[in-house]
Design an enzyme around this catalytic site. Structure first.
Site, mmCIF file in Angstrom:
data_model
loop_
_atom_site.group_PDB
_atom_site.id
_atom_site.type_symbol
_atom_site.label_atom_id
_atom_site.label_comp_id
_atom_site.label_asym_id
_atom_site.label_seq_id
_atom_site.Cartn_x
_atom_site.Cartn_y
_atom_site.Cartn_z
ATOM 1 N N HIS A 185 1.013 -0.912 -0.240
ATOM 2 C CA HIS A 185 -0.244 0.024 0.177
ATOM 3 C C HIS A 185 0.751 1.381 0.346
ATOM 4 C CE1 HIS A 185 -0.026 1.115 4.753
ATOM 5 N NE2 HIS A 185 0.630 0.848 4.258
ATOM 6 N N HIS A 199 5.279 0.245 0.008
ATOM 7 C CA HIS A 199 5.565 -0.618 0.116
ATOM 8 C C HIS A 199 4.400 -2.244 1.710
ATOM 9 C CE1 HIS A 199 3.804 2.578 3.319
ATOM 10 N NE2 HIS A 199 4.010 1.358 4.299
ATOM 11 N N HIS A 230 3.606 -4.796 4.010
ATOM 12 C CA HIS A 230 3.441 -5.578 5.340
ATOM 13 C C HIS A 230 3.572 -7.033 5.704
ATOM 14 C CE1 HIS A 230 4.064 -1.307 7.235
ATOM 15 N NE2 HIS A 230 2.783 -0.709 6.569
ATOM 16 N N GLU A 290 -0.700 -3.871 11.805
ATOM 17 C CA GLU A 290 0.562 -3.972 10.867
ATOM 18 C C GLU A 290 2.610 -3.993 10.759
ATOM 19 O OE1 GLU A 290 -0.278 -0.099 8.308
ATOM 20 O OE2 GLU A 290 1.725 0.719 9.068
ATOM 21 N N CYS A 309 5.687 6.542 4.411
ATOM 22 C CA CYS A 309 4.290 5.968 4.756
ATOM 23 C C CYS A 309 3.398 6.443 2.455
ATOM 24 C CB CYS A 309 3.578 5.978 4.792
ATOM 25 S SG CYS A 309 4.098 5.354 6.800
ATOM 26 N N HIS A 321 -1.010 -10.535 -1.561
ATOM 27 C CA HIS A 321 -0.713 -10.010 -2.193
ATOM 28 C C HIS A 321 -1.229 -9.497 -2.960
ATOM 29 C CE1 HIS A 321 1.798 -13.476 -0.146
ATOM 30 N NE2 HIS A 321 2.597 -13.122 -0.335
#
Length: 118
Positions: free
Chosen positions: A13, A28, A30, A107, A24, A68
């Site tokens: 995201h 990137h 998580h 997260e 952010c 994914h």
């Protein structure tokens, strides 16, 4: 009684509304941990609130929508902060899991959100 089950998924995201230069703002990913809490009475004769296998079966299709994937491409998640994602997940899971009490979405191992509906 409240029971819980842990799930994991990976997703990418970016946060389009943070200031320029914020890390952010870049895409990137998580490895998320989702904990689903269900409240209810002990069913008889089973002696459980819900079969964990039934809970997994109900939640898995929702996780397949995000696992994914780029969260920003999913309607309703154009600005996928962990808070917005937790609310979205709760409302997607709620019709499928009677007694859904809350979810916890991590997260990172040290950061997350608890959402109890509303």
């Amino acid at each position: 009684m409240i029971i819980y089950k842990r799930f994991g998924f990976d997703a990418a995201h970016f946060l389009p509304h943070v200031p320029e230069g914020h890390k952010c703002k870049n895409m990137h990913g998580h490895t998320y941990e989702l904990i689903v809490y269900v409240e209810g009475v002990l069913l008889q004769p089973e002696g459980w609130v819900i079969d964990y296998a039934d809970l997994k079966e109900a939640v898995s299709p929702i996780l397949n929508l995000v696992d994914h994937h780029l969260l920003n491409d999913i309607p309703g998640l154009e600005n996928p902060t962990s808070e917005i994602l937790a609310k979205w997940l709760f409302h997607m899971i709620e019709p499928l899991v009677p007694g859904l009490k809350r979810i916890e979405l991590k997260e990172t191992p040290t950061s997350g959100v608890i959402y109890e509906g509303g």
